[in-house]
Write a protein that holds these residues in place. Structure first.
Motif, short mmCIF file in Angstrom:
data_model
loop_
_atom_site.label_atom_id
_atom_site.label_comp_id
_atom_site.label_asym_id
_atom_site.label_seq_id
_atom_site.Cartn_x
_atom_site.Cartn_y
_atom_site.Cartn_z
N VAL A 1 34.03 38.37 43.50
CA VAL A 1 34.98 38.10 42.58
C VAL A 1 34.57 38.32 41.06
O VAL A 1 35.19 39.04 40.46
N ARG B 1 40.66 39.39 43.53
CA ARG B 1 41.29 38.38 43.20
C ARG B 1 41.23 37.06 44.08
O ARG B 1 40.82 37.29 45.35
N GLU B 2 40.60 35.85 43.65
CA GLU B 2 40.21 34.73 44.61
C GLU B 2 41.43 34.07 45.35
O GLU B 2 40.77 33.95 46.53
N SER C 1 43.33 44.98 45.36
CA SER C 1 43.65 43.78 44.67
C SER C 1 43.82 43.97 43.32
O SER C 1 44.30 43.35 42.44
#
Ligand code: ATP
Length: 547
Positions: free
Chosen positions: A334, A340-341, A427
């Motif tokens: 991250v 993106r978490e 992401s």
């Protein structure tokens, strides 16, 4: 404890490096600010819309990230080439991993072992005997499939009759795919299909079912698949002039074994080697995947970043370390790579290899479904024991503290560079609209961005402006991959950089000639700050490196 330090330092770096808004204006447009402005907390990332896989593949090709291998010869399945931007992004991933996971830690050092080594290594590790996938062949087309990736279902109709069996690939919605395929057949037959369909994995098919199971996409050919048989995934080659069995060797299918067989060498030469201690390696691995799929997610040649983290034995001693590595790895994905978490998850394996104590995958939601991104396994002392037994050379460690000799146990965090590359692109992928025109933007974390800064002289023909731009470009490119772009209007140049994910654009204008300052524009907020020319390099460094 050491791992905690890394976590903390990553956490503070995060404030500097969050994707989005990193060069946000602190002082308002046009003000000259000191490089510390980069420490501003970034805004929350915008809502994510998952791109389609075709969009990702096409963008990677169009912008020079990834090409199919041997394209001018109609391609070569399962192999890929990285273009100008892709090779930079790949390098950034590897350099950041090495910096954070190897150099920054006092309890990890690195090695770089050979790709081809004694075949005895692969016998001892179990790869010769057991590194295989179950394979089936289509008897007519000769196409090969992984039996564990094919599912079949009986097509029962509402009137109690059956339309036979349909076979589909495992997907995010395997039942839905099977239903769609069955519905077509039902329509032709004027019947109504019952739902839900009961799916079974081809690998576990009952003998009685086999003569009725068709190949995927060929429901009219029941029984046209061979029975599953094991297919070893290692590529073999021969070494030296002789082509007999004594020359046979393998391309390594993982980097890990090169670490295990060097355990003693490293333990006796690395300064401060004292368990717990890890050895890291980045390198190519080769697997003759039966069905390479999903672009660079599963290819036949790829790179791995692996650590073997050795611990003293003890029944449950590995548990805390395993948990810490899972945490550290996720945090790194991250904070250092900008994933993106909300796209990350975990999968705890319940089916384990006989020697494994535990295995947890960090998963990523790719456009084709949630899949393993990184595996973190607790392997006990299996590998060191196998190599000790097979080579007759002890790989025991002498513990200076306890004055004992033992085979350490190991925790193994292992991640594919190419798979992470795909996750980073997915992401970062966003679409927006400029003047009614749709375009994609890559919101890369600054450390991942293939181009860190674009220098834009406002006008092409002013010698003074060009001199400043060229000098600044020269200074920056000693440290980072940068571009000097003087072609087209400034808006178009900004857009070009946004599309390849360049975090900062630096414009040199007429004022620069008088005030020795330039305008720095942030990709994500489009905010601009005015910086003294001599402050640009430290500003960029702080943004990219976090210090
Ligand atoms: P999978 O189940 O997806 O085949 P694996 O469990 O066999 O993966 P490992 O042997 O644990 O994978 O390898 C460690 C890492 O190497 C994986 O988490 C993945 O990131 C990467 N990797 C493995 N196989 C491939 C491949 N064929 N192409 C790209 N990356 C791969």
């Amino acid at each position: 404890m050491r791992a905690m330090t890394v976590l903390l330092s990553l956490a503070s770096a995060r404030a500097l490096q969050r994707v989005g808004g990193f060069a946000r204006s602190l002082c308002g447009r046009g003000a000259t600010v000191a490089p510390e402005a980069a420490t501003v907390e970034a805004p929350a990332p915008s809502a994510y819309v998952m791109p389609k896989m075709e969009e990702v593949v096409s963008l990677c090709k169009k912008r020079g990230f990834v090409f199919g291998s041997s394209e001018i010869y109609n391609g070569f399945n399962g192999f890929y080439d990285y273009g100008p931007l892709g090779s930079e992004l790949k390098r950034n991933i590897k350099e950041r991993w090495w910096r954070d996971m190897v150099r920054a830690r006092d309890d990890v050092c690195g090695v770089d072992s050979s790709i081809i080594a004694s075949p005895k290594i692969w016998e001892a590790s179990g790869h010769v005997g057991g590194f295989s996938d179950p394979m089936v062949d289509d008897k007519t087309t000769k196409k090969r499939y992984r039996a564990d990736q094919l599912f079949y279902a009986e097509l029962a109709c509402d009137d109690g009759s059956s339309l036979g069996i349909v076979t589909v690939f495992e997907s995010e919605d395997t039942e839905g795919d099977a239903y769609k395929a069955g519905k077509k057949l039902a329509k032709k037959a004027g019947k109504t299909l019952s739902r839900p369909l009961v799916l079974k994995c081809l690998e576990d098919a009952a003998d009685g079912d086999r003569p009725r199971i068709p190949p995927p996409d060929a429901p009219d050919r029941p029984g046209d698949l061979t029975a599953p048989r094991d297919f070893n995934l290692m590529f073999s080659t021969s070494v030296g002039a002789a082509e007999d069995n004594s020359a046979a060797a393998y391309l390594r299918p993982e980097t890990a074994q090169g670490i295990f067989v060097n355990f003693k060498n490293v333990a006796s030469t690395a300064r401060g080697f004292k368990l717990p201690y890890g050895i890291g390696q980045i390198g190519k691995a080769f697997r003759n995947e039966i069905t390479p799929r999903n672009f660079i997610f599963r290819s036949r040649e790829f790179e791995q970043m692996e650590i073997e983290y050795f611990l003293p034995p003890g029944d449950d001693a590995w548990r805390a370390s395993h948990a810490r590595w899972i945490d550290d790895c996720r945090t790194w994905l991250v904070e250092a790579c900008g994933l993106r978490e909300e796209l990350l998850g975990f999968e705890v394996h319940d089916k384990l290899a006989h020697y494994a104590l535990a295995c947890t995958d960090i998963t990523f939601k790719f456009p084709f479904g949630e899949q393993e991104l990184q595996g973190i396994a607790a392997r006990g002392s299996f590998d060191l024991k196998q190599h000790t037994d097979a080579s007759g050379k002890s790989l025991e460690y002498f513990d200076d503290g306890t004055k004992e000799k033992y085979l350490p146990q190991v925790i193994e965090p292992s991640i594919g560079v190419d798979r992470l590359f795909l996750a980073v692109v997915c992401s970062a992928f966003e679409e927006d609209e400029v003047n009614g025109e749709k375009r994609s933007v890559l919101k890369f974390h600054p450390a991942m961005a293939p181009v860190k800064v674009a220098i834009l002289p406002l006008v092409k023909k002013d010698a003074g402006i060009n001199d400043i731009a060229a000098a600044l470009y020269g200074d920056l490119k000693k440290r980072y991959n940068c571009q000097l772009d003087a072609a087209g209007n400034i808006g178009r140049r900004y857009r070009r950089q946004d599309e390849i994910g360049t975090p900062l654009c630096v414009t040199v204008d007429f004022d620069s000639l008088d005030d020795g300052a330039v305008t720095v524009r942030d990709r994500d907020t489009t905010d601009q700050v005015r910086l003294k020319i001599e402050d640009v390099v430290p500003y960029v460094t702080k943004l990219v490196e976090g210090y």
